[in-house]
Write a protein that holds these residues in place. Structure first.
Motif, short mmCIF file in Angstrom:
data_model
loop_
_atom_site.label_atom_id
_atom_site.label_comp_id
_atom_site.label_asym_id
_atom_site.label_seq_id
_atom_site.Cartn_x
_atom_site.Cartn_y
_atom_site.Cartn_z
N ALA A 79 28.97 -1.22 -36.44
CA ALA A 79 28.55 -0.67 -35.15
C ALA A 79 28.07 -1.80 -34.25
O ALA A 79 27.77 -2.91 -34.70
CB ALA A 79 27.44 0.36 -35.36
N VAL A 80 27.97 -1.52 -32.97
CA VAL A 80 27.60 -2.55 -32.01
C VAL A 80 26.22 -3.12 -32.30
O VAL A 80 25.94 -4.29 -32.03
CB VAL A 80 27.67 -1.98 -30.57
CG1 VAL A 80 26.65 -0.87 -30.37
CG2 VAL A 80 27.48 -3.07 -29.53
N PHE A 123 24.68 6.17 -33.41
CA PHE A 123 24.32 5.23 -34.48
C PHE A 123 23.12 5.74 -35.28
O PHE A 123 23.16 5.80 -36.51
CB PHE A 123 24.00 3.86 -33.86
CG PHE A 123 23.58 2.83 -34.86
CD1 PHE A 123 24.49 2.29 -35.76
CD2 PHE A 123 22.27 2.38 -34.91
CE1 PHE A 123 24.10 1.33 -36.69
CE2 PHE A 123 21.87 1.43 -35.83
CZ PHE A 123 22.79 0.90 -36.72
N ILE A 124 22.05 6.13 -34.58
CA ILE A 124 20.85 6.60 -35.28
C ILE A 124 21.14 7.90 -36.03
O ILE A 124 20.64 8.13 -37.14
CB ILE A 124 19.69 6.79 -34.28
CG1 ILE A 124 19.40 5.48 -33.56
CG2 ILE A 124 18.44 7.28 -35.00
CD1 ILE A 124 18.31 5.60 -32.50
N PHE A 125 21.95 8.76 -35.44
CA PHE A 125 22.31 10.04 -36.06
C PHE A 125 22.92 9.82 -37.44
O PHE A 125 22.52 10.45 -38.43
CB PHE A 125 23.30 10.77 -35.15
CG PHE A 125 23.87 12.04 -35.72
CD1 PHE A 125 23.23 13.25 -35.53
CD2 PHE A 125 25.06 12.03 -36.43
CE1 PHE A 125 23.75 14.43 -36.05
CE2 PHE A 125 25.59 13.19 -36.95
CZ PHE A 125 24.94 14.40 -36.76
N ASP A 126 23.89 8.92 -37.53
CA ASP A 126 24.56 8.68 -38.81
C ASP A 126 23.63 7.99 -39.80
O ASP A 126 23.59 8.37 -40.98
CB ASP A 126 25.80 7.81 -38.58
CG ASP A 126 26.53 7.49 -39.87
OD1 ASP A 126 27.36 8.31 -40.30
OD2 ASP A 126 26.26 6.42 -40.46
N ARG A 173 32.33 -3.65 -45.30
CA ARG A 173 32.45 -3.30 -43.89
C ARG A 173 32.71 -4.53 -43.02
O ARG A 173 33.32 -4.42 -41.95
CB ARG A 173 31.18 -2.58 -43.44
CG ARG A 173 31.07 -1.16 -44.04
CD ARG A 173 29.73 -0.55 -43.79
NE ARG A 173 29.43 -0.51 -42.37
CZ ARG A 173 28.19 -0.40 -41.87
NH1 ARG A 173 27.15 -0.34 -42.70
NH2 ARG A 173 27.99 -0.38 -40.58
N GLU A 174 32.27 -5.69 -43.45
CA GLU A 174 32.62 -6.92 -42.73
C GLU A 174 34.13 -7.18 -42.83
O GLU A 174 34.77 -7.53 -41.84
CB GLU A 174 31.85 -8.11 -43.30
CG GLU A 174 30.40 -8.19 -42.85
CD GLU A 174 29.68 -9.41 -43.41
OE1 GLU A 174 28.81 -9.95 -42.72
OE2 GLU A 174 30.01 -9.82 -44.55
N LEU A 186 20.48 -6.59 -39.80
CA LEU A 186 21.17 -5.77 -38.81
C LEU A 186 21.93 -4.60 -39.43
O LEU A 186 21.96 -3.51 -38.85
CB LEU A 186 22.16 -6.63 -38.00
CG LEU A 186 21.57 -7.75 -37.14
CD1 LEU A 186 22.69 -8.56 -36.50
CD2 LEU A 186 20.66 -7.17 -36.07
N ALA A 187 22.56 -4.81 -40.56
CA ALA A 187 23.40 -3.77 -41.16
C ALA A 187 22.55 -2.66 -41.76
O ALA A 187 21.54 -2.92 -42.42
CB ALA A 187 24.29 -4.38 -42.24
#
Length: 423
Positions: free
Chosen positions: A102-103, A167-170, A95-96, A118-119
């Motif tokens: 995500a933000v 973000f939290i949903f996913d 993903r990097e 963070l990821a």
């Protein structure tokens, strides 16, 4: 936040077993076999829904007793995750490269750089436990730590709620996916599901109150869909737990939330009369279920006064989050009854109407605006007090998705909404 240090979970294996030494024997004994190890479903299916409750209990008990045994080629052993991070290393690096961060995952705001602190692993639609490596699946302690991290972001004021929710949903959906692949039933897993259900209900409330753009309307629909799936899995976990002579202290609360989500017959998948037959008597007799059943009865009978007053007096915060969208509908019914039953030459005082609808008495403009939403004519009695003409047909001028909500005149409800429950 980028410099935040996180203690990584280091799994240890027994020489004679593939399970973690940190898991207790009692937890391991509660791991049921999945009906289909290759299923892509995010929930665990424990039994045939058409079977009787007694046969269900026997089947659950049998699965619990035999959960540590494999059946040769037919049932591979349950997958046990070994990933010590919130996001597997391979996914994080990929993903990097793709700048797919995500933000909340960007290190110093860099869309191509993140860190283990963070990821968070994304939800994947095309995945099965058969093809998944243990190193890509997070064990329960890591999943709980990840959930703690995510729910801490829920009330973040640095970003709009829809960004935080998305973000939290996913990422919570990914947590449920990892739990499903490992087929673990324990008090710890049940508490995690309960917290994820709470997140979806709070989001349900926030998204309903927000301006209904096409984007938020879609979010609200998807959130409700995942809320029902999470509740379904939670109820399956409750049932397996009861089969091992253990009951969760929060069962009644979450069963009441499910019932409130089905106030309207349009939302029912099956008749509630059949659903009630599967509910334990201890849950049916609880205070939470008593409230939900009365609210259901008042709503179906059109008893708008009892519906509004009972909600104001007894609803918990989570229950109110679900009931709130129905309050506008019940208020429209009340206005319709008053308009139809009134005397044409005697308009109804707005002040009296505000008390019946439990709308703030010092904000008569809200009552008048609500009357306009219902296509009712308003007037003035000459002293500055508003009047609503009677014998008018109540028409909903706004769609259900774009209804404006007028708050209840209740200090108790205001306090509940201000003091959000701990997740």
């Amino acid at each position: 936040m980028a410099n935040r240090s996180r203690q990584l979970y280091q799994p240890r294996r027994n020489n004679s077993s593939s399970s973690y030494s940190s898991y207790s024997d009692s937890t391991q004994s509660k791991i049921p076999k999945a009906c289909n190890q290759n299923s892509n479903s995010s929930s665990i299916i424990y039994s045939n829904k058409t079977s009787s409750s007694s046969s269900k209990t026997g089947e659950f008990t049998s699965r619990i007793e035999n959960s540590n045994h494999t059946d040769g080629d037919q049932d591979p052993p349950n997958l046990i995750g070994t990933c010590p991070f919130m996001c597997p290393v391979g996914e994080r690096e990929r993903r990097e490269r793709l700048r797919d961060l995500a933000v909340f995952e960007r290190l110093h705001g860099n869309p191509a750089k993140t860190s283990p602190a963070l990821a968070v692993k994304k939800f994947s639609r095309t995945i099965s436990s058969k093809d998944m490596k243990a190193s890509d699946v997070r064990p329960v302690p890591v999943l709980e730590e990840t959930l703690n991290y995510l729910l801490d972001l829920l009330h973040s004021s640095d970003h709009p709620f829809d960004v935080v929710h998305d973000f939290i949903f996913d990422r919570t959906r990914s947590i449920r996916q990892d739990l499903s692949m490992q087929n673990i039933v324990s008090d710890q897993v049940i508490r995690m599901y309960e917290r994820m259900v709470k997140f979806h209900i709070i989001s349900y409330h926030h998204l309903h109150r927000s301006s209904q753009t096409p984007n938020t309307a879609s979010m609200s629909h998807l959130n409700l869909e995942q809320l029902m799936k999470a509740l379904t899995t939670l109820f399956s976990l409750y049932e397996v737990n009861r089969a091992s002579h253990s009951a969760s202290p929060n069962e009644a609360e979450f069963f009441s939330l499910y019932l409130l989500l089905h106030l309207s017959p349009d939302n029912q998948v099956e008749p509630l009369s059949l659903w009630f037959r599967r509910i334990p008597s201890s849950v049916m007799e609880s205070r939470a279920m008593s409230f939900a059943r009365r609210i259901l009865r008042y709503y179906r009978l059109g008893n708008y006064k009892r519906f509004i007053s009972t909600t104001e007096e007894e609803a918990s915060y989570l229950q109110y989050c679900i009931v709130e969208p129905y309050i506008s509908e019940v208020r429209k019914l009340a206005v319709s009854c008053i308009s139809y039953g009134g005397y044409k030459l005697q308009p109804y005082p707005v002040e009296h109407l505000s008390k019946i609808l439990m709308m703030k008495s010092f904000q008569e403009s809200d009552v008048e605006a609500f009357s306009v939403d219902c296509a009712l004519e308003t007037s003035d009695d000459g002293t500055g007090k508003g009047l609503v003409s009677t014998k008018q047909a109540v028409i909903n001028k706004t769609s259900k998705e774009h209804n404006k909500y007028y708050e209840l005149d209740s200090s108790r409800i205001e306090r509940l909404c201000a003091e959000l429950p701990a997740l």
